[in-house]
Design an enzyme around this catalytic site. Sequence first.
Site, PDB file in Angstrom:
ATOM      1  N   ARG A 111      58.205  28.258 -40.963  1.00  0.00           N
ATOM      2  CA  ARG A 111      58.566  28.699 -42.317  1.00  0.00           C
ATOM      3  C   ARG A 111      59.946  28.172 -42.664  1.00  0.00           C
ATOM      4  O   ARG A 111      60.900  28.360 -41.919  1.00  0.00           O
ATOM      5  CB  ARG A 111      58.604  30.223 -42.398  1.00  0.00           C
ATOM      6  CG  ARG A 111      57.283  30.860 -42.203  1.00  0.00           C
ATOM      7  CD  ARG A 111      57.283  32.301 -42.656  1.00  0.00           C
ATOM      8  NE  ARG A 111      58.451  33.091 -42.315  1.00  0.00           N
ATOM      9  CZ  ARG A 111      58.634  34.334 -42.694  1.00  0.00           C
ATOM     10  NH1 ARG A 111      57.747  34.921 -43.473  1.00  0.00           N
ATOM     11  NH2 ARG A 111      59.687  35.010 -42.326  1.00  0.00           N
ATOM     12  N   THR A 115      62.810  28.973 -48.533  1.00  0.00           N
ATOM     13  CA  THR A 115      61.662  29.202 -49.430  1.00  0.00           C
ATOM     14  C   THR A 115      60.593  30.088 -48.793  1.00  0.00           C
ATOM     15  O   THR A 115      59.716  30.588 -49.499  1.00  0.00           O
ATOM     16  CB  THR A 115      60.982  27.867 -49.783  1.00  0.00           C
ATOM     17  OG1 THR A 115      60.449  27.310 -48.570  1.00  0.00           O
ATOM     18  CG2 THR A 115      61.967  26.875 -50.389  1.00  0.00           C
ATOM     19  N   ASP A 209      61.347  38.620 -34.892  1.00  0.00           N
ATOM     20  CA  ASP A 209      60.842  37.242 -34.900  1.00  0.00           C
ATOM     21  C   ASP A 209      59.995  37.021 -33.655  1.00  0.00           C
ATOM     22  O   ASP A 209      60.519  36.958 -32.536  1.00  0.00           O
ATOM     23  CB  ASP A 209      62.020  36.260 -34.941  1.00  0.00           C
ATOM     24  CG  ASP A 209      61.534  34.840 -35.182  1.00  0.00           C
ATOM     25  OD1 ASP A 209      60.691  34.352 -34.398  1.00  0.00           O
ATOM     26  OD2 ASP A 209      61.971  34.215 -36.160  1.00  0.00           O
ATOM     27  N   ASP A 212      60.807  33.868 -31.427  1.00  0.00           N
ATOM     28  CA  ASP A 212      62.065  34.017 -30.674  1.00  0.00           C
ATOM     29  C   ASP A 212      61.905  35.019 -29.535  1.00  0.00           C
ATOM     30  O   ASP A 212      62.455  34.819 -28.447  1.00  0.00           O
ATOM     31  CB  ASP A 212      63.195  34.471 -31.608  1.00  0.00           C
ATOM     32  CG  ASP A 212      63.729  33.311 -32.443  1.00  0.00           C
ATOM     33  OD1 ASP A 212      63.547  32.146 -32.038  1.00  0.00           O
ATOM     34  OD2 ASP A 212      64.322  33.582 -33.507  1.00  0.00           O
TER      35      ASP A 212
HETATM   36  C1  PRP Z   1      56.217  33.008 -37.843  1.00  0.00           C
HETATM   37  C2  PRP Z   1      54.890  33.549 -37.350  1.00  0.00           C
HETATM   38  C3  PRP Z   1      53.921  33.001 -38.350  1.00  0.00           C
HETATM   39  C4  PRP Z   1      54.737  32.994 -39.615  1.00  0.00           C
HETATM   40  C5  PRP Z   1      54.292  34.165 -40.438  1.00  0.00           C
HETATM   41  O1  PRP Z   1      56.392  31.711 -37.489  1.00  0.00           O
HETATM   42  O2  PRP Z   1      54.605  33.169 -36.040  1.00  0.00           O
HETATM   43  O3  PRP Z   1      53.481  31.695 -38.056  1.00  0.00           O
HETATM   44  O4  PRP Z   1      56.099  33.168 -39.242  1.00  0.00           O
HETATM   45  O5  PRP Z   1      54.933  34.161 -41.659  1.00  0.00           O
HETATM   46  P1  PRP Z   1      54.183  33.897 -43.033  1.00  0.00           P
HETATM   47  O6  PRP Z   1      52.958  34.750 -43.007  1.00  0.00           O
HETATM   48  O7  PRP Z   1      55.196  34.337 -44.028  1.00  0.00           O
HETATM   49  O8  PRP Z   1      53.861  32.434 -43.120  1.00  0.00           O
HETATM   50  P2  PRP Z   1      57.777  30.931 -37.701  1.00  0.00           P
HETATM   51  O9  PRP Z   1      57.769  30.178 -38.976  1.00  0.00           O
HETATM   52  O10 PRP Z   1      58.916  31.888 -37.503  1.00  0.00           O
HETATM   53  O11 PRP Z   1      57.740  29.831 -36.577  1.00  0.00           O
HETATM   54  P3  PRP Z   1      57.716  29.977 -34.975  1.00  0.00           P
HETATM   55  O12 PRP Z   1      56.369  30.570 -34.616  1.00  0.00           O
HETATM   56  O13 PRP Z   1      57.840  28.561 -34.565  1.00  0.00           O
HETATM   57  O14 PRP Z   1      58.860  30.839 -34.549  1.00  0.00           O
HETATM   58  N1  URA Z   2      57.542  35.830 -38.656  1.00  0.00           N
HETATM   59  C1  URA Z   2      57.953  36.630 -37.647  1.00  0.00           C
HETATM   60  O1  URA Z   2      58.070  36.174 -36.507  1.00  0.00           O
HETATM   61  N2  URA Z   2      58.234  37.906 -37.928  1.00  0.00           N
HETATM   62  C2  URA Z   2      58.105  38.433 -39.143  1.00  0.00           C
HETATM   63  O2  URA Z   2      58.358  39.622 -39.336  1.00  0.00           O
HETATM   64  C3  URA Z   2      57.671  37.579 -40.177  1.00  0.00           C
HETATM   65  C4  URA Z   2      57.390  36.286 -39.912  1.00  0.00           C
END
Ligand code: PRP
Ligand code: URA
Length: 218
Positions: A111, A115, A209, A212
């Site tokens: 994400r 945005t 997160d 993380d």
């Molecule tokens: C997180 C999570 C989803 C997304 C959800 O990923 O694992 O993929 O956010 O959010 P959304 O429904 O608003 O799209 P992130 O973008 O943090 O990436 P990561 O898994 O690499 O940490």
């Molecule tokens: N992605 C995450 O990892 N946590 C949230 O709460 C939303 C998006």
Amino acid sequence: MTGSIHGHEHVTIIDHPIVQHKLTILRNKDTGSKKFRELVKELAMFAGYEATRHFQLEPTRVTTPICETTAYTLKGRKVAIVPILRAGLGMVEGILELIPAARVGHIGLYRDPETHLPIEYYFKLPEDITTREVLVVDPMLATGGSAVAAIDFIKARGVAAEKIRLLVILAAPEGIQALAEAHPDVSLYTCAIDECLNEHAYIVPGLGDAGDRIFGTK
Ligand code: PRP
Ligand code: URA
């Protein structure tokens, strides 16, 4: 419990007491990465169990130490697990324990911090994906942008909607609504539905997160 929730007609909440207990430990900010990974794996297994409930069986003959009998095996179901990178990776192992012969595809999305829209960086699915039941896995359905984009890609490869299922650990109402608008035909499985999103599009109360916490990057 399965039903129509937040405008989506096919939502299953995995409200089993053991699932809810594990989810509470997962939410706790003091739960470290090792335990967090174990719990994500276990919860994925429960979600996988529910999301494969419709699989059909066929009869076979088997000889037990006592006698020969008719018993049942899975009827020709081929499965692809598709984690949305990177947090989705944490759910793959749990589902592979249920379905060891499953193939694994990968969709890389993150994400944009400003945005909150998903940006694609990797995409690789099994060649025979159209012949498989597809379990898309990601612990978090927040705005729904990532899951909707991932399912867009999978449908664009020719997979029929009824063969795609989305398995998450936590869902926000906003994400469920987004999924209902874009992919009303894709069933959702979640361990809980939380209250809302905050100004950073994080799920409230959520678990922080997921990526993380799984990989210990913060
Ligand atoms: C997180 C999570 C989803 C997304 C959800 O990923 O694992 O993929 O956010 O959010 P959304 O429904 O608003 O799209 P992130 O973008 O943090 O990436 P990561 O898994 O690499 O940490
Ligand atoms: N992605 C995450 O990892 N946590 C949230 O709460 C939303 C998006």
